[in-house]
Design a protein around this motif. Structure first.
Motif, PDB file in Angstrom:
ATOM      1  N   TRP A 296      11.366  -0.761  -2.986  1.00 29.62           N
ATOM      2  CA  TRP A 296      12.566  -0.462  -3.735  1.00 29.62           C
ATOM      3  C   TRP A 296      11.962   0.044  -5.246  1.00 29.62           C
ATOM      4  CZ3 TRP A 296      14.959  -5.906  -2.704  1.00 29.62           C
ATOM      5  CH2 TRP A 296      15.526  -5.895  -1.389  1.00 29.62           C
ATOM      6  N   GLN A 297      11.260  -0.165  -5.889  1.00 31.83           N
ATOM      7  CA  GLN A 297      11.015   0.184  -7.222  1.00 31.83           C
ATOM      8  C   GLN A 297      10.066   1.564  -6.935  1.00 31.83           C
ATOM      9  OE1 GLN A 297       8.226  -2.988  -8.750  1.00 31.83           O
ATOM     10  NE2 GLN A 297       9.609  -4.393  -9.167  1.00 31.83           N
ATOM     11  N   ALA A 298       9.512   1.774  -6.027  1.00 28.01           N
ATOM     12  CA  ALA A 298       8.834   3.047  -5.665  1.00 28.01           C
ATOM     13  C   ALA A 298      10.003   4.282  -5.589  1.00 28.01           C
ATOM     14  CB  ALA A 298       7.903   3.212  -4.713  1.00 28.01           C
ATOM     15  N   ALA A 299      11.156   3.725  -4.679  1.00 30.02           N
ATOM     16  CA  ALA A 299      12.134   4.605  -4.438  1.00 30.02           C
ATOM     17  C   ALA A 299      12.634   4.751  -5.755  1.00 30.02           C
ATOM     18  CB  ALA A 299      13.049   4.122  -3.357  1.00 30.02           C
ATOM     19  N   ASP A 300      13.077   3.670  -6.663  1.00 29.87           N
ATOM     20  CA  ASP A 300      13.785   4.225  -8.059  1.00 29.87           C
ATOM     21  C   ASP A 300      13.054   5.242  -8.825  1.00 29.87           C
ATOM     22  OD1 ASP A 300      15.502   2.485  -7.058  1.00 29.87           O
ATOM     23  OD2 ASP A 300      14.772   0.832  -7.986  1.00 29.87           O
ATOM     24  N   ARG A 301      11.612   5.119  -8.641  1.00 30.75           N
ATOM     25  CA  ARG A 301      10.675   6.253  -9.429  1.00 30.75           C
ATOM     26  C   ARG A 301      10.891   7.434  -8.849  1.00 30.75           C
ATOM     27  NH1 ARG A 301       7.117   1.809  -9.185  1.00 30.75           N
ATOM     28  NH2 ARG A 301       7.268   0.444 -10.875  1.00 30.75           N
ATOM     29  N   GLY A 302      11.610   7.861  -7.737  1.00 35.21           N
ATOM     30  CA  GLY A 302      11.752   8.993  -7.209  1.00 35.21           C
ATOM     31  C   GLY A 302      10.531   9.305  -6.132  1.00 35.21           C
ATOM     32  N   ASN A 303       9.963   8.354  -5.598  1.00 32.09           N
ATOM     33  CA  ASN A 303       9.109   8.729  -4.426  1.00 32.09           C
ATOM     34  C   ASN A 303       9.907   8.493  -3.149  1.00 32.09           C
ATOM     35  OD1 ASN A 303       6.764   8.688  -6.015  1.00 32.09           O
ATOM     36  ND2 ASN A 303       6.745   6.470  -6.111  1.00 32.09           N
ATOM     37  N   ASP A 304       9.470   9.132  -2.149  1.00 32.33           N
ATOM     38  CA  ASP A 304      10.163   9.114  -0.796  1.00 32.33           C
ATOM     39  C   ASP A 304       9.542   8.225   0.144  1.00 32.33           C
ATOM     40  OD1 ASP A 304      11.883   9.759   1.155  1.00 32.33           O
ATOM     41  OD2 ASP A 304      11.046  11.660   1.769  1.00 32.33           O
ATOM     42  N   VAL A 305       9.847   6.718  -0.288  1.00 29.95           N
ATOM     43  CA  VAL A 305       9.093   5.774   0.886  1.00 29.95           C
ATOM     44  C   VAL A 305      10.518   4.790   1.213  1.00 29.95           C
ATOM     45  CG1 VAL A 305       7.006   5.651  -0.522  1.00 29.95           C
ATOM     46  CG2 VAL A 305       8.656   4.405  -1.521  1.00 29.95           C
ATOM     47  N   HIS A 306      10.369   4.471   2.162  1.00 26.66           N
ATOM     48  CA  HIS A 306      11.296   3.295   2.903  1.00 26.66           C
ATOM     49  C   HIS A 306      10.513   2.627   3.888  1.00 26.66           C
ATOM     50  CE1 HIS A 306      14.912   1.960   4.668  1.00 26.66           C
ATOM     51  NE2 HIS A 306      15.592   2.289   3.948  1.00 26.66           N
ATOM     52  N   LEU A 307      10.892   1.195   3.647  1.00 29.64           N
ATOM     53  CA  LEU A 307      10.119   0.226   4.200  1.00 29.64           C
ATOM     54  C   LEU A 307      10.336   0.230   5.839  1.00 29.64           C
ATOM     55  CD1 LEU A 307       7.889  -2.045   4.361  1.00 29.64           C
ATOM     56  CD2 LEU A 307       9.825  -3.647   3.715  1.00 29.64           C
ATOM     57  N   GLN A 308      11.894   0.363   6.054  1.00 31.65           N
ATOM     58  CA  GLN A 308      12.157   0.273   7.572  1.00 31.65           C
ATOM     59  C   GLN A 308      12.049   1.791   8.260  1.00 31.65           C
ATOM     60  OE1 GLN A 308      13.861  -1.210   5.120  1.00 31.65           O
ATOM     61  NE2 GLN A 308      13.435  -3.327   5.684  1.00 31.65           N
ATOM     62  N   ALA A 309      12.052   2.770   7.472  1.00 29.52           N
ATOM     63  CA  ALA A 309      11.953   4.098   7.997  1.00 29.52           C
ATOM     64  C   ALA A 309      10.342   4.422   8.551  1.00 29.52           C
ATOM     65  CB  ALA A 309      12.546   5.164   7.205  1.00 29.52           C
ATOM     66  N   ASN A 310       9.570   3.932   7.537  1.00 28.77           N
ATOM     67  CA  ASN A 310       8.164   4.440   7.593  1.00 28.77           C
ATOM     68  C   ASN A 310       7.196   3.185   6.902  1.00 28.77           C
ATOM     69  OD1 ASN A 310       5.609   5.424   7.925  1.00 28.77           O
ATOM     70  ND2 ASN A 310       6.159   7.579   6.968  1.00 28.77           N
ATOM     71  N   PRO A 311       7.153   2.250   7.752  1.00 26.65           N
ATOM     72  CA  PRO A 311       6.429   1.002   7.404  1.00 26.65           C
ATOM     73  C   PRO A 311       5.066   1.087   6.997  1.00 26.65           C
ATOM     74  CG  PRO A 311       7.016   0.651   9.610  1.00 26.65           C
ATOM     75  CD  PRO A 311       7.804   1.736   9.102  1.00 26.65           C
ATOM     76  N   THR A 312       4.337   1.974   8.050  1.00 31.96           N
ATOM     77  CA  THR A 312       2.933   2.192   7.571  1.00 31.96           C
ATOM     78  C   THR A 312       2.822   3.016   6.308  1.00 31.96           C
ATOM     79  OG1 THR A 312       2.994   2.412  10.000  1.00 31.96           O
ATOM     80  CG2 THR A 312       0.893   3.265   8.861  1.00 31.96           C
ATOM     81  N   GLN A 313       3.515   3.813   6.079  1.00 34.67           N
ATOM     82  CA  GLN A 313       3.274   4.424   4.709  1.00 34.67           C
ATOM     83  C   GLN A 313       3.480   3.544   3.649  1.00 34.67           C
ATOM     84  OE1 GLN A 313       6.402   7.080   3.808  1.00 34.67           O
ATOM     85  NE2 GLN A 313       5.290   8.341   2.048  1.00 34.67           N
ATOM     86  N   VAL A 314       4.396   2.694   3.482  1.00 36.81           N
ATOM     87  CA  VAL A 314       4.626   1.796   2.558  1.00 36.81           C
ATOM     88  C   VAL A 314       3.503   0.612   2.621  1.00 36.81           C
ATOM     89  CG1 VAL A 314       6.266   0.177   1.449  1.00 36.81           C
ATOM     90  CG2 VAL A 314       7.075   2.053   2.640  1.00 36.81           C
ATOM     91  N   ALA A 315       3.044   0.192   3.505  1.00 40.23           N
ATOM     92  CA  ALA A 315       1.808  -0.732   3.547  1.00 40.23           C
ATOM     93  C   ALA A 315       0.722   0.091   2.915  1.00 40.23           C
ATOM     94  CB  ALA A 315       1.710  -1.186   5.009  1.00 40.23           C
ATOM     95  N   ILE A 316       0.102   1.119   3.207  1.00 39.93           N
ATOM     96  CA  ILE A 316      -0.784   1.902   2.650  1.00 39.93           C
ATOM     97  C   ILE A 316      -0.669   1.974   1.240  1.00 39.93           C
ATOM     98  CG2 ILE A 316      -2.198   4.063   2.621  1.00 39.93           C
ATOM     99  CD1 ILE A 316      -1.661   4.112   5.686  1.00 39.93           C
ATOM    100  N   LEU A 317       0.428   2.498   0.838  1.00 43.34           N
ATOM    101  CA  LEU A 317       0.654   2.739  -0.530  1.00 43.34           C
ATOM    102  C   LEU A 317       0.662   1.524  -1.351  1.00 43.34           C
ATOM    103  CD1 LEU A 317       3.636   5.340  -0.498  1.00 43.34           C
ATOM    104  CD2 LEU A 317       1.270   5.655  -1.148  1.00 43.34           C
ATOM    105  N   HIS A 318       1.284   0.340  -0.686  1.00 40.86           N
ATOM    106  CA  HIS A 318       1.175  -0.968  -1.573  1.00 40.86           C
ATOM    107  C   HIS A 318      -0.149  -1.356  -1.384  1.00 40.86           C
ATOM    108  CE1 HIS A 318       1.502  -5.512  -1.636  1.00 40.86           C
ATOM    109  NE2 HIS A 318       2.405  -5.134  -2.585  1.00 40.86           N
ATOM    110  N   LYS A 319      -1.063  -1.298  -0.629  1.00 42.57           N
ATOM    111  CA  LYS A 319      -2.694  -1.712  -0.693  1.00 42.57           C
ATOM    112  C   LYS A 319      -3.199  -0.944  -1.651  1.00 42.57           C
ATOM    113  CE  LYS A 319      -6.552  -2.281   2.376  1.00 42.57           C
ATOM    114  NZ  LYS A 319      -6.862  -2.281   3.682  1.00 42.57           N
ATOM    115  N   GLU A 320      -3.057   0.436  -1.878  1.00 40.03           N
ATOM    116  CA  GLU A 320      -3.463   1.264  -2.924  1.00 40.03           C
ATOM    117  C   GLU A 320      -3.273   0.680  -4.255  1.00 40.03           C
ATOM    118  OE1 GLU A 320      -2.631   5.381  -2.140  1.00 40.03           O
ATOM    119  OE2 GLU A 320      -4.002   5.119  -0.184  1.00 40.03           O
TER     120      GLU A 320
END
Length: 388
Positions: A296-320
């Motif tokens: 949610w915070q990343a989406a508010d900053r303008g990043n194109d991330v969504h946990l339900q649409a692309n969970p793998t991308q969100v997991a990698i970004l959160h780990k980094e």
């Protein structure tokens, strides 16, 4: 302008004629089809609406309109057009006035439903579609809106045939799997031994209808053949019946949730249900909440991330993000300690261990349960029973 109002004399004659017809002394009125009209019929039924009024006395507007019928497959059915029929073979050359996209003469370019080509048939002269049969059926209001008008029941045979093929493939796959595993049940052992099974005995196979073995409150795992319960059934005790004390944990009937522990006076070994918060704050649930908050915070900053649409991308970004956050925290702490000092104070044990005492008053029972000192504040409201 000519008035339709009757004079007093005409009105009196009309009333006398109606009375004579009702009494049977005058012949009944005849409509345009030659049928006699009952003189006792109310006037509001005899009078036709303005949009179907022909100026003649008739009860035709009271009857349902006759539907046009056509004979097909030996049965009468409503008129319909033949879908998908072609007028003949496709043309080999482009014809003037045809669709520029597919080359058919039966429709214009703007009405073409075929995929737009990079170069239409007008310029390439290839893959010209055959002309469709266009019929002007002049359908009535209900015929246009009848979803089953023109439906052929024989078309459903294709669905049945496809289902039978899928069922045969499933049985073949099941038989090959059982052959690899060997005779696991009595019925399979008889089958492999050559005894053979009849159709009735095959219907009694428990594996055949395992997909339909789901019961309310449970379902069958097809891989392990174990029953998994997912809803409360009659044998389970409802949450609000575990502790009938009025000061016990609050039960929300709308969501059927009890977040606090209703059996706080029992030990953890004896408690079967410790509240919904036990499941909410144990396991991977807190970590999942952190990942959702990060998305949610990343989406508010303008990043194109969504946990339900692309969970793998969100997991990698959160780990980094967590790794960079730890490194930045460590580097900041290290720089502050190098500049101001005081690293020896961070390694000191807590005051409770140094002084072996604390100012917080807590009473414990013999079993180690907290009796007094950490109670939850009671909810107070305007009602008298909450102020006691």
């Amino acid at each position: 302008m000519q008035s339709n109002r009757l004079t007093k004399e005409e009105y009196r004659k009309q009333k006398d004629l109606d009375a004579a017809r009702k009494a049977g002394t005058a012949p009944a009125e005849v409509d345009e089809e030659g049928n006699e009209i009952n003189p006792h019929t109310p006037q509001f039924m005899l009078k036709a609406p303005w949009y179907v009024d022909t100026g003649k006395v008739s009860l035709k507007h009271q009857k349902a309109p006759e539907k046009r019928k056509a004979t097909r497959f030996g049965l009468e059915q409503s008129l319909w057009y033949a879908r998908g029929q072609r007028a003949g073979p496709a043309a080999t050359k482009y014809r003037k006035g045809a669709c520029e996209n597919c080359g058919a003469l039966t429709h214009k370019t703007k009405d073409c439903v075929e995929r737009p080509r990079k170069k239409g048939a007008k310029w390439t002269g290839q893959n010209i579609q055959a002309d469709e049969v266009v019929q002007d059926m002049d359908l009535a209001w209900d015929e246009k809106r009848d979803r089953w008008n023109g439906y052929d029941p024989k078309d459903h045979d294709k669905v049945i045939e496809e289902y039978n093929k899928i069922e045969e493939a499933r049985r073949a796959a099941k038989a090959s799997e059982l052959d690899k595993q060997g005779p696991t049940t009595t019925s399979e052992a008889k089958k492999i031994a050559g005894a053979g099974l009849s159709d009735d005995e095959e219907d009694d196979d428990e594996d055949k209808y395992a997909d339909q073995a789901d019961m309310p409150g449970q379902h069958v795992n097809q891989k392990t053949r174990t029953t998994i319960r997912n809803l409360r059934i009659r044998e389970d005790t409802a949450k609000y019946l575990l502790n009938l004390d009025t000061d016990s944990a609050y039960y929300d009937p709308k969501t059927r949730s009890m977040r606090d522990n209703p059996l706080a006076d029992q030990t953890e070994e004896d408690i079967q249900f410790g509240g919904d918060n036990v499941l909410r704050y144990t396991g991977d649930a807190p970590e999942m909440a952190k990942v959702q908050m990060f998305a949610w915070q990343a989406a508010d900053r303008g990043n194109d991330v969504h946990l339900q649409a692309n969970p793998t991308q969100v997991a990698i970004l959160h780990k980094e993000y967590e790794s960079k956050k730890d490194s930045v925290r460590d580097s900041t702490q290290k720089s502050i300690l190098e500049k101001y000092g005081g690293a020896e104070h961070l390694e000191a044990p807590p005051k409770e261990l140094l002084l072996a005492q604390t100012e917080n008053y807590v009473e414990y029972s013999r079993t180690g349960r907290v009796i007094k000192g950490q109670e939850k504040a009671k909810t107070k409201s305007k009602y008298e029973e909450d102020g006691k």
